[in-house]
Scaffold this active site. Sequence first.
Site, PDB file in Angstrom:
ATOM      1  N   TYR A  83       0.823  -1.211   0.000  1.00 49.65           N
ATOM      2  CA  TYR A  83       0.000   0.000   0.000  1.00 49.65           C
ATOM      3  C   TYR A  83       0.861   1.266   0.000  1.00 49.65           C
ATOM      4  O   TYR A  83       0.431   2.307  -0.484  1.00 49.65           O
ATOM      5  CB  TYR A  83      -0.898   0.034   1.240  1.00 49.65           C
ATOM      6  CG  TYR A  83      -2.252  -0.627   1.072  1.00 49.65           C
ATOM      7  CD1 TYR A  83      -2.360  -1.917   0.577  1.00 49.65           C
ATOM      8  CD2 TYR A  83      -3.411   0.051   1.419  1.00 49.65           C
ATOM      9  CE1 TYR A  83      -3.591  -2.521   0.448  1.00 49.65           C
ATOM     10  CE2 TYR A  83      -4.660  -0.550   1.294  1.00 49.65           C
ATOM     11  CZ  TYR A  83      -4.743  -1.839   0.800  1.00 49.65           C
ATOM     12  OH  TYR A  83      -5.962  -2.427   0.670  1.00 49.65           O
TER      13      TYR A  83
ATOM     14  N   LYS B 162       3.084 -15.291   1.973  1.00 50.19           N
ATOM     15  CA  LYS B 162       3.271 -15.981   0.697  1.00 50.19           C
ATOM     16  C   LYS B 162       4.771 -16.231   0.578  1.00 50.19           C
ATOM     17  O   LYS B 162       5.434 -15.788  -0.377  1.00 50.19           O
ATOM     18  CB  LYS B 162       2.719 -15.114  -0.458  1.00 50.19           C
ATOM     19  CG  LYS B 162       2.633 -15.829  -1.795  1.00 50.19           C
ATOM     20  CD  LYS B 162       1.530 -16.870  -1.889  1.00 50.19           C
ATOM     21  CE  LYS B 162       1.608 -17.610  -3.209  1.00 50.19           C
ATOM     22  NZ  LYS B 162       0.673 -18.754  -3.298  1.00 50.19           N
TER      23      LYS B 162
ATOM     24  N   ASP C  18      -3.136 -18.094   0.005  1.00 48.88           N
ATOM     25  CA  ASP C  18      -4.158 -18.764  -0.818  1.00 48.88           C
ATOM     26  C   ASP C  18      -4.856 -19.848  -0.008  1.00 48.88           C
ATOM     27  O   ASP C  18      -6.080 -19.974  -0.004  1.00 48.88           O
ATOM     28  CB  ASP C  18      -3.544 -19.312  -2.124  1.00 48.88           C
ATOM     29  CG  ASP C  18      -2.267 -20.114  -1.927  1.00 48.88           C
ATOM     30  OD1 ASP C  18      -1.712 -20.119  -0.808  1.00 48.88           O
ATOM     31  OD2 ASP C  18      -1.822 -20.757  -2.901  1.00 48.88           O
TER      32      ASP C  18
ATOM     33  N   ASP D 294      -6.401  -6.914   4.061  1.00 52.61           N
ATOM     34  CA  ASP D 294      -7.544  -6.253   3.415  1.00 52.61           C
ATOM     35  C   ASP D 294      -8.469  -7.307   2.814  1.00 52.61           C
ATOM     36  O   ASP D 294      -9.688  -7.275   3.002  1.00 52.61           O
ATOM     37  CB  ASP D 294      -7.030  -5.302   2.325  1.00 52.61           C
ATOM     38  CG  ASP D 294      -8.159  -4.598   1.595  1.00 52.61           C
ATOM     39  OD1 ASP D 294      -9.070  -4.103   2.265  1.00 52.61           O
ATOM     40  OD2 ASP D 294      -8.121  -4.559   0.349  1.00 52.61           O
TER      41      ASP D 294
ATOM     42  N   ASP E 237     -12.333  -9.018   4.491  1.00 55.76           N
ATOM     43  CA  ASP E 237     -13.637  -8.996   3.805  1.00 55.76           C
ATOM     44  C   ASP E 237     -14.220 -10.403   3.754  1.00 55.76           C
ATOM     45  O   ASP E 237     -15.424 -10.609   3.948  1.00 55.76           O
ATOM     46  CB  ASP E 237     -13.501  -8.476   2.362  1.00 55.76           C
ATOM     47  CG  ASP E 237     -13.733  -6.974   2.257  1.00 55.76           C
ATOM     48  OD1 ASP E 237     -13.394  -6.264   3.219  1.00 55.76           O
ATOM     49  OD2 ASP E 237     -14.248  -6.523   1.216  1.00 55.76           O
TER      50      ASP E 237
HETATM   51  C1  IPM Z   1     -10.411  -1.158   4.133  1.00 56.14           C
HETATM   52  C2  IPM Z   1     -10.684  -0.514   2.801  1.00 56.14           C
HETATM   53  C3  IPM Z   1      -9.547   0.433   2.468  1.00 56.14           C
HETATM   54  C4  IPM Z   1      -8.283  -0.398   2.346  1.00 56.14           C
HETATM   55  C5  IPM Z   1      -9.756   1.277   1.207  1.00 56.14           C
HETATM   56  C6  IPM Z   1     -11.045   2.079   1.277  1.00 56.14           C
HETATM   57  C7  IPM Z   1      -8.590   2.186   0.933  1.00 56.14           C
HETATM   58  O1  IPM Z   1     -10.894  -1.483   1.836  1.00 56.14           O
HETATM   59  O2  IPM Z   1     -10.274  -0.430   5.125  1.00 56.14           O
HETATM   60  O3  IPM Z   1     -10.334  -2.385   4.182  1.00 56.14           O
HETATM   61  O4  IPM Z   1      -7.988  -0.946   1.292  1.00 56.14           O
HETATM   62  O5  IPM Z   1      -7.567  -0.510   3.340  1.00 56.14           O
HETATM   63 MG    MG Z   2     -10.951  -3.478   2.563  1.00 56.18          MG
END
Ligand code: IPM
Ligand code: MG
Length: 358
Positions: free
Chosen positions: A141, A192, A224, A248, A252
């Site tokens: 990032y 990884k 993975d 990240d 999710d």
């Molecule tokens: C998160 C989001 C952010 C990230 C974005 C909005 C920049 O997806 O906080 O997980 O990638 O960190």
């Molecule tokens: Mg995110």
Amino acid sequence: MSKNILVLPGDGIGPEIVSEAVKVLAVLRDDFGLDVDLDEALVGGAAIDATGGPLPDATLDLAREVDAILLGAVGGPKWEALDISIRPEKGLLGLRSELNLFANLRPAILYPQLAAASSLKADIVAGLNIMIVRELTGGIYFGQPRGVRELDRGERQGFNTLVYSESEIERIAAVAFDIARKRGSRLCSVDKANVLESTELWREVVTRVGEAYADVELSHMYVDNAAMQLVKWPKQFDVMVTTNMFGDILSDCAAMLTGSIGMLPSASLDEQGKGMYEPIHGSAPDIAGQGTANPLATILSVAMMLRYSLDEPAMADRIEHAVDRVLDDGLRTADIMSEGMTEVSCESMGDAVVSALS
Ligand code: IPM
Ligand code: MG
């Protein structure tokens, strides 16, 4: 002495969900003696529209001064055509890096009331309680060099750099081991290492840090496989620690196990425990302004703030119990709606949590 909280609503559903969380904070202040002062500022697209940039100096100055920050979400189609260096997301990334909020805690907890909302079978997710510790100020990032360059042969090439120094790995590993020690004493480090040198070093350093935590059982997993294991048998995990980008993605994935990404709070902490608190979901422009967003992840982020930055664990418990109560009462926003439940708006959900506080 009263504690200062900076509220950054941001874009999309940000303002809607944040106003419900602020309602909860205001009731804790007015009726339960929580000693806090709230201030508000611009970030993301809202800041671009008003000032030309996603992270105005005024916002950053305030953010440095306060004890904790509550953020909604940033971004949306309106700003997608802008150069990546000045997009709304840069406001969020700028806050994380300027404030050195390197430790991102993302708990994925399944509320038993929501087992039916998960896309996985109930027995796979029942009782799920995972803590993902994501490194937040390094890795791909932020790595340099980055950009898009012209190649001699007349085409462009995009590039980013995945870098981790030993000290960056050490400090996030220590946070993760400390957390594991207070929970189920199992830590899985995700990398990884079979392909990327930077994460081969990650594995080596995490292992070394682990030598001081003989009571925590450390394991390593390739990313993975970790993604697969999360949907196959998620209850094998207690605490996971991983890089910025893997965290990240995996968070999710873990969020969806719990029924909805609309339920998951997060804390981003610096070395002193100062933090920024935000739901892990985004600005959801598709449903913004409709009053259907789920404010619970943001309200639960306030609970994390009370616990991690404001030293008010009893107030945090109060919020978490209130959320439990409204779910018990069958109230559901659209994202977690299931048969026989009562669908409510973002605002009614906030009101219900407020009434359940007492
Ligand atoms: C998160 C989001 C952010 C990230 C974005 C909005 C920049 O997806 O906080 O997980 O990638 O960190
Ligand atoms: Mg995110």
